[in-house]
Design a protein around this motif. Sequence first.
Motif, PDB file in Angstrom:
ATOM      1  N   PHE A   1       0.825  -1.192   0.000  1.00  0.00           N
ATOM      2  CA  PHE A   1       0.000   0.000   0.000  1.00  0.00           C
ATOM      3  C   PHE A   1       0.865   1.250   0.000  1.00  0.00           C
ATOM      4  CE2 PHE A   1      -2.141   3.369   2.395  1.00  0.00           C
ATOM      5  CZ  PHE A   1      -3.210   3.609   1.542  1.00  0.00           C
ATOM      6  N   PHE A   2       1.912   1.251   0.829  1.00  0.00           N
ATOM      7  CA  PHE A   2       2.769   2.441   0.900  1.00  0.00           C
ATOM      8  C   PHE A   2       3.532   2.656  -0.400  1.00  0.00           C
ATOM      9  CE2 PHE A   2       2.284   1.429   5.451  1.00  0.00           C
ATOM     10  CZ  PHE A   2       1.662   2.609   5.820  1.00  0.00           C
ATOM     11  N   TRP A   3       3.959   1.544  -1.041  1.00  0.00           N
ATOM     12  CA  TRP A   3       4.642   1.670  -2.324  1.00  0.00           C
ATOM     13  C   TRP A   3       3.686   2.249  -3.365  1.00  0.00           C
ATOM     14  CZ3 TRP A   3       3.702  -0.438  -7.105  1.00  0.00           C
ATOM     15  CH2 TRP A   3       4.686  -0.218  -8.052  1.00  0.00           C
ATOM     16  N   PHE A   4       2.448   1.734  -3.395  1.00  0.00           N
ATOM     17  CA  PHE A   4       1.454   2.231  -4.345  1.00  0.00           C
ATOM     18  C   PHE A   4       1.172   3.712  -4.102  1.00  0.00           C
ATOM     19  CE2 PHE A   4      -2.992   3.200  -5.321  1.00  0.00           C
ATOM     20  CZ  PHE A   4      -2.946   3.045  -6.692  1.00  0.00           C
ATOM     21  N   MET A   5       1.028   4.099  -2.863  1.00  0.00           N
ATOM     22  CA  MET A   5       0.768   5.506  -2.554  1.00  0.00           C
ATOM     23  C   MET A   5       1.935   6.397  -2.996  1.00  0.00           C
ATOM     24  SD  MET A   5      -2.165   6.390  -1.105  1.00  0.00           S
ATOM     25  CE  MET A   5      -2.969   5.442  -2.374  1.00  0.00           C
ATOM     26  N   ALA A   6       3.156   5.925  -2.781  1.00  0.00           N
ATOM     27  CA  ALA A   6       4.327   6.710  -3.199  1.00  0.00           C
ATOM     28  C   ALA A   6       4.364   6.870  -4.715  1.00  0.00           C
ATOM     29  CB  ALA A   6       5.611   6.053  -2.694  1.00  0.00           C
ATOM     30  N   GLN A   7       4.079   5.800  -5.437  1.00  0.00           N
ATOM     31  CA  GLN A   7       4.081   5.870  -6.902  1.00  0.00           C
ATOM     32  C   GLN A   7       2.931   6.752  -7.406  1.00  0.00           C
ATOM     33  OE1 GLN A   7       6.502   4.733  -8.885  1.00  0.00           O
ATOM     34  NE2 GLN A   7       7.479   4.222  -6.964  1.00  0.00           N
ATOM     35  N   ALA A   8       1.768   6.612  -6.816  1.00  0.00           N
ATOM     36  CA  ALA A   8       0.627   7.431  -7.217  1.00  0.00           C
ATOM     37  C   ALA A   8       0.898   8.905  -6.920  1.00  0.00           C
ATOM     38  CB  ALA A   8      -0.635   6.972  -6.488  1.00  0.00           C
TER      39      ALA A   8
END
Length: 72
Positions: A1-8
């Motif tokens: 989730f944190f990786w996705f949020m960072a990429q988004a």
Amino acid sequence: FFWFMAQAWRVARAAARLPGAVGVAGTSALAAVVVVFVLTLFDPHLTLRGTADLFFPLLALSLVRESAEPAA
């Protein structure tokens, strides 16, 4: 989730800096990223259903680049 949020966040921030409709979509996606992240920290059940349905189209719109030539 944190990786996705960072990429988004990275993609939406880059799109928000562009002029025109793509910048507007990028700004909306950036706001959605922040809302989803903050609300998920408090209660993941608030954001897992309806917000995700609106969030992914905003990300897709922010990835579109305007063409140099106007549509015929």
